[in-house]
Motif scaffolding. Structure first.
Motif, short mmCIF file in Angstrom:
data_model
loop_
_atom_site.label_atom_id
_atom_site.label_comp_id
_atom_site.label_asym_id
_atom_site.label_seq_id
_atom_site.Cartn_x
_atom_site.Cartn_y
_atom_site.Cartn_z
N SER A 1 0.71 -1.28 0.06
CA SER A 1 -0.16 0.06 0.26
C SER A 1 0.89 1.17 0.04
O SER A 1 1.76 1.31 0.65
N ASN A 2 0.34 2.41 -0.73
CA ASN A 2 1.07 3.57 -0.79
C ASN A 2 0.34 4.31 0.46
O ASN A 2 -0.91 4.26 0.80
N MET A 3 1.25 4.90 1.67
CA MET A 3 0.65 5.27 2.87
C MET A 3 1.85 6.09 3.40
O MET A 3 2.91 5.76 3.82
N PRO A 4 1.25 7.53 4.00
CA PRO A 4 2.36 8.27 4.73
C PRO A 4 2.56 7.65 5.98
O PRO A 4 1.99 6.73 6.54
N ASP A 5 3.45 8.21 6.67
CA ASP A 5 3.94 7.66 8.06
C ASP A 5 2.97 7.75 9.22
O ASP A 5 2.72 6.29 9.83
N LEU A 6 2.37 8.60 9.30
CA LEU A 6 1.37 8.85 10.32
C LEU A 6 0.33 7.69 10.21
O LEU A 6 -0.03 7.09 11.01
N HIS A 7 -0.52 7.37 9.03
CA HIS A 7 -1.28 6.65 8.54
C HIS A 7 -0.91 5.24 8.95
O HIS A 7 -1.51 4.48 9.64
N ALA A 8 0.28 4.85 8.62
CA ALA A 8 0.93 3.69 8.94
C ALA A 8 0.88 3.37 10.49
O ALA A 8 0.69 2.16 10.78
N ARG A 9 1.45 4.10 11.27
CA ARG A 9 1.27 3.95 12.63
C ARG A 9 0.11 3.87 13.25
O ARG A 9 0.03 2.90 14.29
N ILE A 10 -0.65 4.57 13.08
CA ILE A 10 -2.23 4.48 13.35
C ILE A 10 -2.53 3.28 13.13
O ILE A 10 -3.13 2.47 13.94
N ASN A 11 -2.50 2.68 11.94
CA ASN A 11 -3.11 1.47 11.79
C ASN A 11 -2.34 0.26 12.21
O ASN A 11 -2.90 -0.73 12.57
N ARG A 12 -0.86 0.36 12.55
CA ARG A 12 -0.34 -0.58 13.10
C ARG A 12 -0.64 -0.73 14.86
O ARG A 12 -0.83 -1.64 15.29
N ASN A 13 -0.90 0.42 15.35
CA ASN A 13 -1.22 0.71 16.45
C ASN A 13 -2.64 -0.10 16.87
O ASN A 13 -2.88 -0.66 17.77
N LEU A 14 -3.43 0.18 15.81
CA LEU A 14 -4.82 -0.54 15.89
C LEU A 14 -4.64 -1.99 15.39
O LEU A 14 -5.89 -2.82 15.51
N GLY A 15 -3.60 -2.73 15.28
CA GLY A 15 -3.52 -4.12 14.90
C GLY A 15 -4.10 -4.40 13.46
O GLY A 15 -4.41 -5.82 13.25
N LEU A 16 -4.39 -3.45 12.63
CA LEU A 16 -4.76 -3.60 11.47
C LEU A 16 -4.18 -4.46 10.50
O LEU A 16 -4.55 -5.23 9.44
N PHE A 17 -2.70 -4.68 10.72
CA PHE A 17 -1.57 -5.36 9.89
C PHE A 17 -1.47 -6.79 10.50
O PHE A 17 -0.54 -7.41 9.82
N SER A 18 -1.85 -6.97 11.87
CA SER A 18 -1.07 -8.06 12.46
C SER A 18 -1.28 -9.39 12.10
O SER A 18 -0.42 -10.26 12.24
#
Length: 200
Positions: free
Chosen positions: A108-125
């Protein structure tokens, strides 16, 4: 034989798209959506490859439109509203079912803050490997981001299906040998996966 199924994030795993974030932010700030969109487009490659961080881009927005207030909270709130309240839960569930038989992944094309929020919410886990433009300094549709993802997955293009809602992101992987699906809705995707013999 298909071994890997690779998803885009925005527009596939969530119904939200980046353009909506900036439309909503413009309304919140009382500026013209097209002006903010044009500013974003001017810096798009830098944002997506991580060269320009979202916090710095927010400062550019403030300077450009002469805004004094701190807007990072507004930005995070809008991102959550647009992207996370519109998660395609059926698609996440489908991905998890596919995990029994295939390597599931994200490009995915994604800026840093978006990636951090998504990771923190476990969406990539639950995805085996996640290749994000801001982490690797490359972006779709460059062939190098697909080559890097394949290396991580230890797969060949012909063993993978790549799913994206943006047709312009599919030409390069198709030429490389990927099976590709232009995502429109969940039912259509399942039909396309069935055509490729995917077990669901």
């Amino acid at each position: 034989m298909i071994k890997g199924i690779i998803f885009d994030f925005g527009g596939v795993l969530t119904y939200g798209k980046a353009e909506l974030i900036y439309e909503n932010l413009a309304k919140e700030l009382g500026i013209k959506p097209e002006e903010l969109t044009n500013l974003r487009n001017k810096h798009l490659n830098e944002l997506m490859t991580g060269e320009l961080k979202i916090l710095k881009f927010i400062q550019i927005i403030k300077n450009n439109f002469k805004i004094n207030k701190d807007i990072i909270k507004d930005y995070k709130k809008i991102y959550t509203k647009v992207m996370h309240k519109n998660l395609n839960k059926k698609m996440f569930n489908l991905a998890y079912k596919l995990k029994k038989y295939y390597i599931i992944s994200i490009i995915s094309n994604m800026p840093d803050l978006h990636a951090r929020i998504n990771r923190n919410l476990g969406l990539f886990s639950r995805f085996y490997k996640v290749t994000l433009s801001c982490d690797v300094g490359l972006m779709k549709p460059q062939s190098k981001i697909f080559e890097l993802a394949l290396k991580k997955l230890n797969l060949r293009p012909k063993e993978c299906i790549f799913i994206d809602d943006r047709k312009e992101h599919l030409n390069i992987p198709k030429k490389m040998g990927f099976k590709v699906i232009n995502f429109k809705d969940n039912k259509q995707l399942i039909k396309e996966l069935n055509k490729f013999g995917v077990k669901i």
